[in-house]
Design an enzyme around this catalytic site. Structure first.
Site, PDB file in Angstrom:
ATOM      1  N   ARG A  68      -3.940  18.663 -10.845  1.00 29.31           N
ATOM      2  CA  ARG A  68      -2.930  19.356 -10.127  1.00 29.31           C
ATOM      3  C   ARG A  68      -1.531  18.788 -10.596  1.00 29.31           C
ATOM      4  NH1 ARG A  68      -0.531  17.548  -5.727  1.00 29.31           N
ATOM      5  NH2 ARG A  68      -2.248  16.443  -4.756  1.00 29.31           N
ATOM      6  N   HIS A  95       0.985  18.984  -4.008  1.00 35.98           N
ATOM      7  CA  HIS A  95       0.123  19.806  -3.283  1.00 35.98           C
ATOM      8  C   HIS A  95       0.565  21.060  -2.473  1.00 35.98           C
ATOM      9  CE1 HIS A  95      -3.300  20.087  -0.250  1.00 35.98           C
ATOM     10  NE2 HIS A  95      -2.355  20.431   0.624  1.00 35.98           N
ATOM     11  N   TYR A 103       2.722   8.909  -4.192  1.00 44.16           N
ATOM     12  CA  TYR A 103       1.467   8.253  -4.158  1.00 44.16           C
ATOM     13  C   TYR A 103       0.963   8.384  -5.635  1.00 44.16           C
ATOM     14  CZ  TYR A 103       0.325  13.485  -3.938  1.00 44.16           C
ATOM     15  OH  TYR A 103       0.549  14.660  -4.182  1.00 44.16           O
TER      16      TYR A 103
END
Length: 323
Positions: A229, A233, A242
């Protein structure tokens, strides 16, 4: 794969990318309340959906399968109307499109697909279901129950996991024991296949083989498409908190659309870009022209026959309008 088919896959991937970018822009402009980007996963989505036989198969998406909708030629304004928050499940005809309303419950579409597959087997329709989920959703109990059920009854269903490396902010290594979703298939008596999810042709071939096997009575398959990805998100997420920029750049070099474009003449890529620009403008215009649905539809299509409780809620709602 012949050149015509490959050009079609590239065209669909490119369109999915451009619509995805437009949806993000619309969310930032306050038009869409929220959106879940699919950038980087176009090959997994388009390649798998292109393998479906839309006269008999059925697809069950999550909330991130824009590329599936594009490959299945679903009305994109009607599909994206769910993100506009004026209609639950999209305003397109799911039965005609062979694409279920997208599902925001983590792992939710997996059980629905297995139920459909059981019906298809009992009715002997000859069709197969495909259900989409992520590596994070693969840890849900519903997914394991669905796979076990499909294994016991040898159901015609393909479990298509897009392993994009992250369950929101949790890496796959920290939430998938053993590191492989496809390897879990053996425990349920299913076939397990891991494929390069950024290679649209490889995804197409793997999915076509799994669908053929399912329709022929060979049972279910778990396909794990290894992808990434590239974006957040969701539009409320900050992936920079992160994961590293170096990791994102490394995966950008494996962009599935750029990879496919290298097989095509520049003139064909340019034509695909022009086509995508035209469709994006049409979709944007169509979304902005949508108006809220009649409020009484809140109580429509909830059950085939309205329950006493639902009718009472409708009565109270109507009375509140007269106050």
């Amino acid at each position: 794969m012949d050149d015509v088919s490959f050009r079609r896959l590239h065209r669909s991937m490119l369109l999915a990318r451009r619509i995805d970018e437009e949806a993000i822009a619309l969310q930032r402009q306050g038009v869409l309340p929220a959106y879940a980007p699919a950038k980087g996963q176009e090959a997994a989505q388009v390649g798998s959906a292109a393998a479906l036989d839309l006269t008999r198969d059925f697809a069950f998406p999550t909330y991130r399968e824009l590329g599936v909708a594009v490959a299945m030629d679903v009305d994109l304004v009607a599909y994206l109307s769910t993100h506009l928050n004026i209609w639950h499940g999209g305003m397109y005809d799911s039965q005609a499109a062979r694409l279920a309303p997208f599902n925001a419950v983590v792992g939710g579409p997996v059980t629905h697909a297995v139920g459909w597959a059981m019906g298809a087997k009992l009715d002997e329709t000859g069709g197969a279901a495909i259900t989409y989920f992520g590596d994070g959703a693969s840890s849900q109990g519903d997914v394991h129950e669905a796979m076990n059920f499909a294994g016991v009854y040898r159901l015609p269903v393909v479990f298509f996991c897009q392993n994009n490396g992250w369950a929101i902010s949790v890496p796959t290594t920290q939430q998938v024991a053993g590191g492989s979703v496809a390897a879990r298939a053996a425990g349920y008596g299913l076939e397990g296949v891991r494929v390069d999810g950024n290679d649209v042709e490889a995804v197409f071939e793997a999915t076509r083989a799994a669908l053929d096997r399912a329709r022929d009575g060979g049972g279910a398959t778990v396909i794990e498409a290894m992808t990434y990805r590239l974006g957040p998100h969701s539009t409320s997420d900050d992936p920079g908190r992160y994961r590293s920029l170096a990791d994102e750049r490394a995966w950008s070099e494996r962009d599935p659309i750029a990879r496919a474009a290298r097989r095509l003449p520049e003139v064909e890529v340019a034509e695909a870009e022009r086509h995508a620009d035209e469709v994006v403008e049409q979709v944007r215009k169509g979304l902005l022209e949508l108006t809220p649905r009649p409020a009484e539809e809140l109580f429509s299509f909830v059950y085939r026959e309205p329950t006493t409780a639902l009718l009472e809620q409708q009565r109270v709602w109507k009375e509140s309008l007269d106050v």
